[in-house]
Design an enzyme around this catalytic site. Structure first.
Site, mmCIF file in Angstrom:
data_model
loop_
_atom_site.group_PDB
_atom_site.id
_atom_site.type_symbol
_atom_site.label_atom_id
_atom_site.label_comp_id
_atom_site.label_asym_id
_atom_site.label_seq_id
_atom_site.Cartn_x
_atom_site.Cartn_y
_atom_site.Cartn_z
ATOM 1 N N ALA A 1 0.838 -1.205 0.000
ATOM 2 C CA ALA A 1 0.000 0.000 0.000
ATOM 3 C C ALA A 1 0.864 1.242 0.000
ATOM 4 O O ALA A 1 2.033 1.196 0.372
ATOM 5 C CB ALA A 1 -0.895 0.025 1.238
ATOM 6 N N THR B 1 -6.118 0.360 9.104
ATOM 7 C CA THR B 1 -5.492 1.445 9.875
ATOM 8 C C THR B 1 -6.486 2.188 10.757
ATOM 9 O O THR B 1 -7.680 2.280 10.427
ATOM 10 C CB THR B 1 -4.829 2.452 8.905
ATOM 11 N N TYR C 1 -5.829 8.554 2.395
ATOM 12 C CA TYR C 1 -5.190 7.313 2.853
ATOM 13 C C TYR C 1 -6.192 6.480 3.654
ATOM 14 O O TYR C 1 -6.472 5.319 3.337
ATOM 15 C CB TYR C 1 -3.944 7.643 3.691
ATOM 16 N N PHE D 1 5.115 18.923 16.728
ATOM 17 C CA PHE D 1 4.065 19.529 15.909
ATOM 18 C C PHE D 1 2.877 19.926 16.784
ATOM 19 O O PHE D 1 1.891 19.202 16.867
ATOM 20 C CB PHE D 1 3.623 18.567 14.802
ATOM 21 N N GLY E 1 -4.481 17.978 10.135
ATOM 22 C CA GLY E 1 -5.141 16.663 10.155
ATOM 23 C C GLY E 1 -4.788 15.794 11.343
ATOM 24 O O GLY E 1 -5.280 14.670 11.432
ATOM 25 N N ASP E 2 -3.942 16.264 12.268
ATOM 26 C CA ASP E 2 -3.584 15.445 13.429
ATOM 27 C C ASP E 2 -4.660 15.534 14.513
ATOM 28 O O ASP E 2 -4.851 16.595 15.111
ATOM 29 C CB ASP E 2 -2.268 15.944 14.055
HETATM 30 N N1 UDP Z 1 5.154 14.203 15.353
HETATM 31 C C1 UDP Z 1 5.954 15.261 15.776
HETATM 32 N N2 UDP Z 1 7.169 15.433 15.174
HETATM 33 C C2 UDP Z 1 7.624 14.623 14.167
HETATM 34 C C3 UDP Z 1 6.794 13.532 13.753
HETATM 35 C C4 UDP Z 1 5.559 13.376 14.358
HETATM 36 O O1 UDP Z 1 5.585 16.011 16.664
HETATM 37 O O2 UDP Z 1 8.747 14.839 13.665
HETATM 38 C C5 UDP Z 1 3.865 13.973 16.016
HETATM 39 C C6 UDP Z 1 2.657 13.972 15.087
HETATM 40 O O3 UDP Z 1 2.176 15.279 14.897
HETATM 41 C C7 UDP Z 1 1.692 13.063 15.838
HETATM 42 C C8 UDP Z 1 2.606 12.075 16.559
HETATM 43 O O4 UDP Z 1 3.899 12.683 16.570
HETATM 44 O O5 UDP Z 1 0.997 13.809 16.809
HETATM 45 C C9 UDP Z 1 2.704 10.740 15.864
HETATM 46 O O6 UDP Z 1 2.973 10.985 14.494
HETATM 47 P P1 UDP Z 1 3.373 9.842 13.478
HETATM 48 O O7 UDP Z 1 3.619 10.518 12.143
HETATM 49 O O8 UDP Z 1 4.509 9.038 14.051
HETATM 50 O O9 UDP Z 1 2.110 8.887 13.407
HETATM 51 P P2 UDP Z 1 0.546 9.197 13.094
HETATM 52 O O10 UDP Z 1 -0.124 9.236 14.433
HETATM 53 O O11 UDP Z 1 0.448 10.460 12.321
HETATM 54 O O12 UDP Z 1 0.134 8.001 12.308
#
Ligand code: UDP
Length: 317
Positions: free
Chosen positions: A73, A115, A139, A204, A279-280
């Site tokens: 995928a 997912t 996704y 983030f 989108g988080d």
């Molecule tokens: N995150 C962050 N810094 C980074 C990568 C991710 O703060 O360099 C945060 C992201 O915003 C989320 C969490 O870590 O809140 C987990 O992100 P990840 O991309 O690992 O997985 P997701 O939950 O998006 O599938």
């Protein structure tokens, strides 16, 4: 059993292939190597290079496969927002080609890598399998569409299917770990900073409605996740499609993850606040009660073990 593992050159697919081989199964990996790595295919598995659309029917026809484990995928949320057509085509389109090839070849079982992104922004926590599915990006939407198609193939063609909805997978299984060209995931990104590759971790957003202001996620060790696939295979029953969440049932904030990375690596790991990532959701935590009750699965490895294993993997490379 003779198994086809699509995407078996990728992170989760390679770990599950290794566990299947250890359990005595015969494994054929089908992977186009667009994001996977040939050297991640475990010894003992045969690699067929190709896309599902072009190759699955030929590989499955008359070959006596008893199950498919479907990982192949596209899996980057950000990319899916930029190129929705690519996600519908690669994820849904190619999965439909696979399902039809299975139907024609009479392959009775499939375990599918779904997912947590199928749920979107949750109304309540922890997330149950019965909660509404309202994906917020292509996704998650494309994976949800595959879950739906699987349900139909089960009902109308008698296939036995299980969808496992992963939360945040982390860690490594020996020499098999996360190796993405574009790395967006938190733990490998923090460990890269620990290795001196980059200056500071970007947090983030630190103004979410959580105790320390950073997002909370449910991390699960790739080995625990892999074990669930073997249990799911046994649970595939003709004509049924079952859906299980796969998470640990506990949440950790971004800041907590960074702190555990500091402890494990013994390195300082500077961090700085950055804007929120679009989108988080603030909190994503799975209820894993259903899979614990139905399949007797339990997570065995904690966050520290995940980070420890990911760190050992990264330093070995
Ligand atoms: N995150 C962050 N810094 C980074 C990568 C991710 O703060 O360099 C945060 C992201 O915003 C989320 C969490 O870590 O809140 C987990 O992100 P990840 O991309 O690992 O997985 P997701 O939950 O998006 O599938």
């Amino acid at each position: 059993m003779k198994m086809l593992v699509t995407g078996g050159a990728g992170y989760v697919g390679s770990v599950v292939s290794a566990l299947l081989l250890e359990a005595g199964h015969e494994v054929v990996v089908l992977d186009d190597l667009s994001t996977g790595h040939e050297d991640a295919v475990p010894e003992g598995a045969r690699l067929v290079r190709g896309t599902l659309r072009d190759t699955a029917a030929d590989v499955l026809a008359g070959a006596g496969f008893e199950a498919v484990l479907h990982f192949a995928a596209k899996s980057l949320v950000g990319e899916s927002v930029e190129k929705p057509g690519l996600y519908w085509d690669k994820n849904l389109g190619e999965s439909l080609a696979l399902l039809d090839a299975m139907r024609r070849a009479g392959v009775p079982r499939i375990v599918f890598s779904s997912t947590a992104a199928t749920y979107g922004e949750p109304e309540s926590t922890p997330i149950l399998e019965t909660d509404p599915t309202r994906p917020t990006n292509p996704y998650g939407a494309s994976k949800l569409a595959i879950d739906t198609a699987l349900g139909e193939y089960a009902r109308l063609h008698g296939i036995g299917g299980v969808s496992l909805r992963y939360f945040n997978v982390a860690g490594a299984y020996g020499r098999l770990g996360e190796r993405h060209t574009v790395e967006t995931h938190l733990i490998p990104n923090v460990l890269k900073i620990a290795q001196g590759d980059g200056e500071a971790v970007k947090l983030f957003g630190d103004d979410y409605p959580t105790p320390d202001g950073t997002c909370i996620r449910d991390y699960i060790h790739v080995t625990d996740l892999g074990r669930a696939h073997l249990l799911a295979l046994d649970a595939c029953a003709p004509g049924t499609h079952q859906i299980f969440n796969l998470g640990s049932g506990t949440g950790n904030s971004v800041k907590e993850v960074v702190d555990v990375c500091r402890e494990v690596t013994g390195r300082e790991i500077p961090a700085e606040t950055a804007p929120r990532r679009p989108g988080d959701p603030a909190v994503l935590v799975a209820s894993s009660d259903k899979i614990q009750a139905a399949l007797g699965w339990k997570p065995e490895r904690d966050l520290r073990t995940m980070i420890d294993d990911a760190w050992t993997f990264l330093r070995s490379r």
